[in-house]
Motif scaffolding. Structure first.
Motif, short mmCIF file in Angstrom:
data_model
loop_
_atom_site.label_atom_id
_atom_site.label_comp_id
_atom_site.label_asym_id
_atom_site.label_seq_id
_atom_site.Cartn_x
_atom_site.Cartn_y
_atom_site.Cartn_z
N UNK A 111 6.89 8.91 10.53
CA UNK A 111 6.93 7.61 11.23
C UNK A 111 5.84 7.50 12.31
N UNK A 138 -1.45 2.57 11.19
CA UNK A 138 -1.46 1.10 11.19
C UNK A 138 -2.14 0.55 12.44
N UNK A 168 2.34 3.60 3.81
CA UNK A 168 3.55 4.34 3.41
C UNK A 168 3.34 5.16 2.15
N UNK A 169 2.35 4.78 1.36
CA UNK A 169 2.05 5.54 0.14
C UNK A 169 1.44 6.90 0.49
N UNK A 228 10.86 10.34 -6.99
CA UNK A 228 9.85 9.92 -6.02
C UNK A 228 9.46 11.08 -5.10
N UNK A 270 2.53 7.15 10.61
CA UNK A 270 2.45 5.82 10.01
C UNK A 270 2.07 4.77 11.06
N UNK A 271 2.73 4.84 12.20
CA UNK A 271 2.44 3.90 13.28
C UNK A 271 1.00 4.06 13.77
N UNK A 299 4.94 9.75 5.14
CA UNK A 299 6.33 9.36 5.39
C UNK A 299 6.68 9.61 6.86
N UNK A 351 1.33 -1.71 6.34
CA UNK A 351 2.40 -0.71 6.36
C UNK A 351 2.74 -0.24 4.94
N UNK A 352 2.79 -1.17 4.01
CA UNK A 352 3.19 -0.77 2.65
C UNK A 352 2.14 0.14 2.02
N UNK A 353 0.87 -0.11 2.32
CA UNK A 353 -0.18 0.78 1.78
C UNK A 353 -0.12 2.15 2.47
N UNK A 362 9.63 14.21 -5.89
CA UNK A 362 8.85 15.15 -6.70
C UNK A 362 7.40 14.68 -6.80
N UNK A 363 7.23 13.37 -7.03
CA UNK A 363 5.87 12.83 -7.12
C UNK A 363 5.16 12.95 -5.77
#
Lengths: 182, 104
Positions: free
Chosen positions: A43, A50, A37-38, A119, A46-47, A41, A33-35, A121-122
């Protein structure tokens, strides 16, 4: 009850015990999940990413050679799935990126010092990069992987990784300069 | 100029590294959702497999019928190899003779 090793859980999964695989998922879902999430965003996406990672791991568990830790293997799969997701985002999501651009640019001038805005902006600037450049810069700068580790995770050559990282940095600088100029 | 762009980029990376967005809400019951999807895929795969096995007798009957039909309706072939070769050869010689390609 002592915690079972990855190896014994993998053996149990291969023998048909899906409960053992659920334990592996519990152990490594935070990492995946943490990878992921990079890279997104959203949801739902993301699910999906994963789930795709763990399904690929489940399907290819027989091919796991135990030469490296399981965490490294699952991170490699996650990197590949995230890269595929980036490429499909690139084909299908240009409209969303454009809307986000306007939103961030409107607020960028007065909120540069705010960490959350930085964040955002990046994230906006990263979304302008090509998928391969974004993958490399995310792994090296945000996940703090070395060139060697990035080579290992992506399967690209060392010179390829270095060139892509250099190009990504240059592109990010140009994007931020243009944004600053507005 | 380039230096300030590098610094700015460095600051943005540091800000992004400092705090990771929280996905703990999505992690809840993730295993349950995933294992349900895996079980669903297994059921789907096994149902295709079962269906393929159930179709085997039907395919065997079709193959048998087509074999019987081809044996019943195709012209009978001679069991004599020499006769079959010379039959073909006679046709070739006749065609050549009629076309004027024959030496004799």
């Amino acid at each position: 009850m002592p915690e079972q090793s990855d190896d014994s859980l993998i053996r149990a999964t291969l023998a048909g015990d899906d409960g053992a695989f659920a334990q592996i998922v519990t152990r490594y879902k935070r990492r995946v999940f943490s990878l992921a999430l990079r890279f997104t965003q959203d949801r739902d996406e993301l699910d999906d990413i994963c789930q795709e990672v763990f399904i690929k791991a489940y399907d290819n568990l027989k091919k796991f050679r135990r030469e490296a830790p399981f965490e490294h293997w699952i991170t490699k799969i996650a990197t590949r799935v995230c890269y595929d997701a980036l490429r499909s985002q690139r084909h299908g999501n240009n409209q969303v990126t454009g809307e986000r651009t306007l939103e961030v640019q409107d607020h960028a001038a007065d909120a540069r010092n705010n960490a959350r805005e930085a964040r955002e902006l990046l994230a906006w600037a990263l979304a302008q990069l090509k998928p391969d450049e974004r993958l490399v810069i995310t792994l090296m700068e945000l996940e703090e992987k070395s060139v060697k580790e990035t080579v290992d995770l992506t399967g690209w050559s060392e010179s390829n990784v270095k060139v892509r990282a250099h190009r990504a940095r240059q592109a990010l600088k140009r994007i931020l300069e243009v944004d600053h100029g507005r | 100029m380039a230096d300030s762009a590098d610094k700015k980029l460095g600051r943005l990376f540091a800000a992004a590294r400092a705090e990771q967005a929280d996905a703990s809400a999505l992690e809840v019951h993730f295993e349950t959702r995933l294992m349900a999807r895996i079980a669903e895929r297994k059921t789907l795969n096994s149902s295709w497999f079962l269906l393929a096995w159930r179709m085997v007798p039907a395919f065997a009957v079709i193959a048998l019928i087509s074999a019987v039909c081809s044996a019943a309706f195709s012209p009978s072939r001679s069991g004599d190899l020499f006769a079959s070769i010379t039959n073909g050869y006679e046709d070739v010689v006749a065609t050549s003779y009629l076309a004027g390609e024959c030496d004799e």
